[in-house]
Write a protein that holds these residues in place. Structure first.
Motif, short mmCIF file in Angstrom:
data_model
loop_
_atom_site.label_atom_id
_atom_site.label_comp_id
_atom_site.label_asym_id
_atom_site.label_seq_id
_atom_site.Cartn_x
_atom_site.Cartn_y
_atom_site.Cartn_z
N SER A 132 25.58 -2.74 6.55
CA SER A 132 26.12 -2.80 5.19
C SER A 132 27.53 -2.22 5.10
CB SER A 132 25.17 -2.13 4.20
OG SER A 132 25.10 -0.74 4.46
N ARG A 133 28.17 -2.07 6.28
CA ARG A 133 29.57 -1.63 6.38
C ARG A 133 29.80 -0.20 5.93
NH1 ARG A 133 33.13 -6.52 6.44
NH2 ARG A 133 34.76 -5.06 5.88
N GLN A 134 28.79 0.61 5.94
CA GLN A 134 28.92 2.02 5.59
C GLN A 134 29.00 2.81 6.90
OE1 GLN A 134 26.19 3.28 2.35
NE2 GLN A 134 25.56 1.12 2.35
N PHE A 135 30.13 2.67 7.57
CA PHE A 135 30.26 3.14 8.95
C PHE A 135 30.22 4.66 9.09
CE2 PHE A 135 32.39 -1.06 8.81
CZ PHE A 135 31.42 -1.75 9.53
N GLN A 136 30.81 5.40 8.18
CA GLN A 136 30.77 6.86 8.28
C GLN A 136 29.34 7.36 8.11
OE1 GLN A 136 33.41 9.08 9.07
NE2 GLN A 136 31.58 10.30 9.42
N ARG A 151 31.12 2.15 18.06
CA ARG A 151 31.47 1.01 17.22
C ARG A 151 31.82 1.45 15.80
NH1 ARG A 151 27.20 -3.73 19.03
NH2 ARG A 151 27.90 -3.85 21.19
N CYS A 152 31.07 2.41 15.29
CA CYS A 152 31.37 2.93 13.94
C CYS A 152 32.77 3.51 13.90
CB CYS A 152 30.35 3.98 13.53
SG CYS A 152 28.74 3.33 13.07
N LYS A 153 33.12 4.30 14.92
CA LYS A 153 34.46 4.89 14.97
C LYS A 153 35.52 3.80 14.97
CE LYS A 153 33.18 9.14 17.37
NZ LYS A 153 33.26 9.89 18.65
N GLU A 154 35.29 2.74 15.75
CA GLU A 154 36.24 1.64 15.80
C GLU A 154 36.40 0.99 14.43
OE1 GLU A 154 35.57 -1.30 18.89
OE2 GLU A 154 34.98 0.26 20.30
N PHE A 155 35.28 0.75 13.74
CA PHE A 155 35.34 0.07 12.45
C PHE A 155 35.87 0.98 11.34
CE2 PHE A 155 31.97 -3.14 13.90
CZ PHE A 155 32.93 -4.10 14.16
N ILE A 156 35.74 2.28 11.49
CA ILE A 156 36.35 3.20 10.52
C ILE A 156 37.87 3.11 10.65
CG2 ILE A 156 36.72 5.64 9.97
CD1 ILE A 156 33.68 6.02 10.67
N THR A 191 39.61 0.55 12.16
CA THR A 191 40.03 -0.83 11.92
C THR A 191 38.83 -1.60 11.36
OG1 THR A 191 41.52 -0.68 13.82
CG2 THR A 191 41.08 -2.87 12.95
N PRO A 192 38.71 -1.64 10.05
CA PRO A 192 37.54 -2.31 9.45
C PRO A 192 37.46 -3.79 9.84
CG PRO A 192 38.70 -1.00 7.82
CD PRO A 192 39.57 -1.04 9.04
N PRO A 193 36.24 -4.29 9.94
CA PRO A 193 36.08 -5.72 10.23
C PRO A 193 36.53 -6.56 9.05
CG PRO A 193 33.96 -4.74 9.70
CD PRO A 193 34.96 -3.62 9.74
N PRO A 194 36.76 -7.86 9.27
CA PRO A 194 37.20 -8.73 8.17
C PRO A 194 36.14 -8.82 7.07
CG PRO A 194 36.70 -10.01 10.14
CD PRO A 194 36.60 -8.58 10.52
N GLY A 225 28.27 -8.95 10.91
CA GLY A 225 27.53 -7.92 11.63
C GLY A 225 27.60 -8.05 13.14
N VAL A 226 28.16 -9.14 13.62
CA VAL A 226 28.27 -9.36 15.05
C VAL A 226 29.48 -8.60 15.59
CG1 VAL A 226 28.65 -11.09 16.86
CG2 VAL A 226 27.16 -11.60 14.94
N TYR A 227 29.27 -7.87 16.67
CA TYR A 227 30.35 -7.12 17.30
C TYR A 227 30.96 -7.98 18.39
CZ TYR A 227 32.88 -3.44 19.70
OH TYR A 227 33.87 -2.68 20.28
N ILE A 228 32.27 -8.11 18.35
CA ILE A 228 32.99 -8.88 19.37
C ILE A 228 33.73 -7.91 20.28
CG2 ILE A 228 34.78 -10.61 19.79
CD1 ILE A 228 34.04 -11.74 16.98
N MET A 229 33.36 -7.94 21.56
CA MET A 229 34.00 -7.04 22.52
C MET A 229 35.46 -7.42 22.70
SD MET A 229 31.02 -6.65 25.42
CE MET A 229 32.16 -5.85 26.51
N LYS A 230 36.29 -6.40 22.81
CA LYS A 230 37.72 -6.62 22.99
C LYS A 230 38.13 -6.53 24.46
CE LYS A 230 38.70 -4.86 18.39
NZ LYS A 230 37.36 -4.67 17.94
N THR A 231 37.33 -5.83 25.26
CA THR A 231 37.59 -5.70 26.70
C THR A 231 36.28 -5.85 27.45
OG1 THR A 231 37.29 -3.31 26.65
CG2 THR A 231 39.55 -4.13 26.36
#
Length: 73
Positions: free
Chosen positions: A22-26, A51-56, A58-61, A66-72
């Motif tokens: 639900s995008r409540q990453f913290q 992943r939460c730290k990453e989305f805090i 840089t929030p997702p679009p 809810g799908v996580y896309i790996m960057k590396t």
């Protein structure tokens, strides 16, 4: 057999997962961290905290599903 410790970790993990979706990453990260207080090296929990730290930072679009896309790799 699931131990009482594992049940408690799963409670925090499942709550964290709900909050994450639900995008409540913290709040999700806080719930996941409660699980780490019981089992400090729980791999899935550590992954979701990262992943939460990453989305805090840089929030997702807005249309994130809810799908996580790996960057590396």
């Amino acid at each position: 057999m699931i131990t009482a410790q594992m049940k408690e970790v799963l409670t925090h993990y499942n709550k964290g997962l709900e909050l994450y979706k639900s995008r409540q990453f913290q709040e999700a990260m806080n719930s996941f961290k409660k699980g780490l207080e019981i089992i400090p090296d729980d791999g899935p929990t550590l992954m979701y905290i990262k992943r939460c730290k990453e989305f805090i930072e840089t929030p997702p679009p807005a249309d994130w599903d809810g799908v996580y896309i790996m960057k590396t790799k």
